[in-house]
Write a protein that holds these residues in place. Structure first.
Motif, mmCIF file in Angstrom:
data_model
loop_
_atom_site.group_PDB
_atom_site.id
_atom_site.type_symbol
_atom_site.label_atom_id
_atom_site.label_comp_id
_atom_site.label_asym_id
_atom_site.label_seq_id
_atom_site.Cartn_x
_atom_site.Cartn_y
_atom_site.Cartn_z
ATOM 1 N N VAL A 1 0.825 -1.217 0.000
ATOM 2 C CA VAL A 1 0.000 0.000 0.000
ATOM 3 C C VAL A 1 0.858 1.266 0.000
ATOM 4 C CG1 VAL A 1 -1.993 -1.126 1.079
ATOM 5 C CG2 VAL A 1 -0.284 0.023 2.525
ATOM 6 N N GLY A 2 2.177 1.102 -0.042
ATOM 7 C CA GLY A 2 3.074 2.244 -0.130
ATOM 8 C C GLY A 2 3.496 2.830 1.204
ATOM 9 N N TYR A 3 3.282 2.084 2.289
ATOM 10 C CA TYR A 3 3.713 2.586 3.605
ATOM 11 C C TYR A 3 5.239 2.548 3.659
ATOM 12 C CZ TYR A 3 3.971 3.113 8.679
ATOM 13 O OH TYR A 3 4.246 3.554 9.952
ATOM 14 N N THR A 4 5.859 3.679 3.969
ATOM 15 C CA THR A 4 7.318 3.763 3.971
ATOM 16 C C THR A 4 7.916 3.641 5.369
ATOM 17 O OG1 THR A 4 7.179 6.172 4.032
ATOM 18 C CG2 THR A 4 7.412 5.127 1.861
ATOM 19 N N GLY A 5 7.072 3.526 6.369
ATOM 20 C CA GLY A 5 7.564 3.333 7.731
ATOM 21 C C GLY A 5 7.880 1.865 7.988
ATOM 22 N N THR A 6 8.060 1.536 9.241
ATOM 23 C CA THR A 6 8.380 0.169 9.656
ATOM 24 C C THR A 6 7.182 -0.441 10.354
ATOM 25 O OG1 THR A 6 10.680 0.829 9.980
ATOM 26 C CG2 THR A 6 9.971 -1.201 11.061
ATOM 27 N N LEU A 7 6.822 -1.656 9.975
ATOM 28 C CA LEU A 7 5.746 -2.368 10.653
ATOM 29 C C LEU A 7 6.180 -2.691 12.073
ATOM 30 C CD1 LEU A 7 2.991 -3.976 10.468
ATOM 31 C CD2 LEU A 7 4.431 -5.967 10.043
ATOM 32 N N VAL A 8 5.333 -2.382 13.038
ATOM 33 C CA VAL A 8 5.593 -2.755 14.431
ATOM 34 C C VAL A 8 4.855 -4.039 14.768
ATOM 35 C CG1 VAL A 8 5.328 -2.061 16.852
ATOM 36 C CG2 VAL A 8 6.090 -0.397 15.148
ATOM 37 N N GLY A 9 3.589 -4.147 14.372
ATOM 38 C CA GLY A 9 2.840 -5.366 14.662
ATOM 39 C C GLY A 9 1.447 -5.340 14.069
ATOM 40 N N GLU A 10 0.795 -6.504 14.149
ATOM 41 C CA GLU A 10 -0.554 -6.654 13.619
ATOM 42 C C GLU A 10 -1.363 -7.502 14.593
ATOM 43 O OE1 GLU A 10 -1.912 -7.765 9.267
ATOM 44 O OE2 GLU A 10 -1.433 -9.615 10.375
ATOM 45 N N ASN A 11 -2.559 -7.042 14.917
ATOM 46 C CA ASN A 11 -3.513 -7.813 15.714
ATOM 47 C C ASN A 11 -4.707 -8.140 14.832
ATOM 48 O OD1 ASN A 11 -1.929 -7.580 17.987
ATOM 49 N ND2 ASN A 11 -3.149 -5.979 18.924
ATOM 50 N N ILE A 12 -5.214 -9.353 14.982
ATOM 51 C CA ILE A 12 -6.357 -9.795 14.186
ATOM 52 C C ILE A 12 -7.374 -10.468 15.094
ATOM 53 C CG2 ILE A 12 -5.073 -10.042 12.026
ATOM 54 C CD1 ILE A 12 -4.895 -13.071 12.653
ATOM 55 N N SER A 13 -8.621 -10.504 14.627
ATOM 56 C CA SER A 13 -9.668 -11.152 15.401
ATOM 57 C C SER A 13 -10.814 -11.549 14.487
ATOM 58 C CB SER A 13 -10.184 -10.199 16.485
ATOM 59 O OG SER A 13 -11.214 -10.810 17.231
ATOM 60 N N GLU A 14 -11.445 -12.653 14.830
ATOM 61 C CA GLU A 14 -12.668 -13.117 14.189
ATOM 62 C C GLU A 14 -13.702 -13.184 15.299
ATOM 63 O OE1 GLU A 14 -14.272 -17.355 12.356
ATOM 64 O OE2 GLU A 14 -12.438 -17.275 13.512
ATOM 65 N N THR A 15 -14.749 -12.365 15.210
ATOM 66 C CA THR A 15 -15.677 -12.269 16.326
ATOM 67 C C THR A 15 -17.017 -11.687 15.878
ATOM 68 O OG1 THR A 15 -15.921 -11.388 18.575
ATOM 69 C CG2 THR A 15 -14.843 -9.960 16.978
ATOM 70 N N TYR A 16 -17.955 -11.699 16.772
ATOM 71 C CA TYR A 16 -19.222 -11.002 16.586
ATOM 72 C C TYR A 16 -19.272 -9.784 17.505
ATOM 73 C CZ TYR A 16 -20.831 -15.059 14.012
ATOM 74 O OH TYR A 16 -20.969 -16.051 13.081
ATOM 75 N N GLU A 17 -18.180 -9.486 18.176
ATOM 76 C CA GLU A 17 -18.137 -8.413 19.166
ATOM 77 C C GLU A 17 -17.753 -7.083 18.543
ATOM 78 O OE1 GLU A 17 -16.960 -11.026 23.059
ATOM 79 O OE2 GLU A 17 -15.325 -10.208 21.863
ATOM 80 N N SER A 18 -18.008 -6.020 19.285
ATOM 81 C CA SER A 18 -17.683 -4.668 18.836
ATOM 82 C C SER A 18 -16.170 -4.449 18.859
ATOM 83 C CB SER A 18 -18.352 -3.644 19.755
ATOM 84 O OG SER A 18 -17.692 -3.612 21.007
ATOM 85 N N GLU A 19 -15.762 -3.330 18.284
ATOM 86 C CA GLU A 19 -14.342 -2.995 18.266
ATOM 87 C C GLU A 19 -13.784 -2.801 19.670
ATOM 88 O OE1 GLU A 19 -16.650 0.813 17.984
ATOM 89 O OE2 GLU A 19 -16.777 -1.143 17.040
ATOM 90 N N LEU A 20 -14.571 -2.243 20.584
ATOM 91 C CA LEU A 20 -14.068 -2.011 21.938
ATOM 92 C C LEU A 20 -13.975 -3.311 22.730
ATOM 93 C CD1 LEU A 20 -15.765 1.395 22.768
ATOM 94 C CD2 LEU A 20 -13.503 0.936 21.793
#
Length: 176
Positions: free
Chosen positions: A105-124
């Motif tokens: 996607v053209g991000y020129t910074g450094t990746l720090v991390g990624e969190n993922i989830s599969e759920t029916y719950e809200s973002e909070l």
């Protein structure tokens, strides 16, 4: 007799709870309803998540993150791809890693991390679950992170695939 009646009432309540026909939101505000995200909710949800993450970072003595459009795009791509694969994991259907996706996607910074989830719950609720686990908590509170991307894909049945990506913004010539 009262003891037997109490057992039957308890058993009936237990069976009634098992009779739920679909996913429900457990935050108490919409009990019994699927958490649905509308087309116009993107900005509201992304900034609510950013504000919540920054409140947690502040409480931990970390500086705030900025929402970054390219990281949002990488997160959106991966959320949709997890749905296609029907599994929450960090690799894309084409074998891509989180690093590959932020570079695409053209991000020129450094990746720090990624969190993922599969759920029916809200973002909070998802953020709260991430904060309970050391690895996902580390991505959110990393002192190296300066930027965040956050997105999701919601299936017709209500299941939501969430992706949060943190990065360290690129330094530009002349910046301090």
């Amino acid at each position: 007799m009262i003891r037997i009646l109490s057992i039957f009432v308890a058993l009936g309540l237990t069976l009634a709870a098992c009779g739920t026909t679909g996913p429900v939101v457990t935050d108490g505000t919409n009990a019994g309803k699927v958490y649905r995200i509308g087309r116009g909710d993107t900005g509201k949800i992304q900034f609510r998540m950013l504000d919540s993450v920054n409140a947690l970072r502040s409480a931990s003595g970390q500086p705030p993150l900025e929402l970054e459009a390219k990281l949002n795009a990488a997160a959106a791509t991966h959320a949709r791809d997890m749905s296609v694969q029907n599994r929450p994991w960090h690799f894309g259907s084409d074998g891509s890693s989180p690093i590959d996706r932020v570079q695409r996607v053209g991000y020129t910074g450094t990746l720090v991390g990624e969190n993922i989830s599969e759920t029916y719950e809200s973002e909070l609720e998802t953020l709260a679950a991430w904060m309970e686990k050391p690895d996902t908590r580390r991505v959110i509170l990393s002192p190296d992170a300066t930027q965040m991307g956050f997105s999701w894909f919601q299936e017709n049945n209500g299941k939501i695939w969430w992706t949060l990506v943190t990065g360290s913004g690129a330094s530009f010539p002349g910046s301090v």
